[in-house]
Structure formats: structure tokens, C-alpha cells
Design a protein around this motif. Sequence first.
Motif, short mmCIF file in Angstrom:
data_model
loop_
_atom_site.label_atom_id
_atom_site.label_comp_id
_atom_site.label_asym_id
_atom_site.label_seq_id
_atom_site.Cartn_x
_atom_site.Cartn_y
_atom_site.Cartn_z
N ARG A 1 -4.20 -15.47 63.61
CA ARG A 1 -5.44 -14.71 63.42
C ARG A 1 -6.03 -14.44 64.79
NH1 ARG A 1 -9.66 -16.63 59.45
NH2 ARG A 1 -10.12 -17.96 61.20
N ILE A 2 -6.37 -13.17 65.05
CA ILE A 2 -6.94 -12.78 66.33
C ILE A 2 -8.29 -12.14 66.08
CG2 ILE A 2 -6.67 -11.33 68.38
CD1 ILE A 2 -3.65 -11.47 67.95
N GLY A 3 -9.32 -12.68 66.69
CA GLY A 3 -10.66 -12.11 66.61
C GLY A 3 -10.79 -11.01 67.65
N ILE A 4 -11.37 -9.90 67.25
CA ILE A 4 -11.54 -8.76 68.14
C ILE A 4 -13.02 -8.62 68.48
CG2 ILE A 4 -11.15 -6.28 68.42
CD1 ILE A 4 -8.57 -7.93 68.08
N LYS A 5 -13.33 -8.44 69.76
CA LYS A 5 -14.72 -8.29 70.19
C LYS A 5 -15.37 -7.10 69.50
CE LYS A 5 -13.97 -10.04 74.84
NZ LYS A 5 -13.93 -9.67 76.26
N HIS A 6 -16.62 -7.26 69.12
CA HIS A 6 -17.43 -6.20 68.51
C HIS A 6 -16.84 -5.68 67.20
CE1 HIS A 6 -19.41 -6.37 72.33
NE2 HIS A 6 -18.32 -5.99 72.95
#
Length: 71
Positions: A4-9
Motif C-alpha cells: 500500500r502506497i500513500g500518495i500526497k494530497h
Amino acid sequence: MEVRIGIKHSPRELAFETEATADEVRAALTQAAEGFASFADSKGKQIIVAADSVAFIEFGGENSRKVGFIG
């Protein structure tokens, strides 16, 4: 393994299953620190992420347990 990768904004995360190890995914992000990171999920789909947009990355277990009936 699930990644799982969190993406800024962005309120959503990028989640996918891959045959790569945690070390291989970590190396791809480290190597792409100034550009893009490329991954392949376990079904062959290619995923490209702008490395400077990554807020976090979470690795699931290497051997995830499947839910359902085995026939």
C-alpha cells in the motif's frame, strides 16, 4: 505480498499484490527518489508512481492467507 502506497494530497491509497519482495520494492523507491518508481502487480499490471508524491509505503506479509474455500 500486498503493498500500500500513500500518495500526497490524495485521500486514497494505491494498493496492489506483487511477487516482489519488500526489499525489491524498497530498492525501486530508493532508486527512483528523483523520478518515477515502477512496479508490477501479481497479475502483470504495471504501476508507475512519481517518487516525490509518495507519502508512505506499507508492506503486507510475504505469505498472505487467502480467504475462501479450497476445492
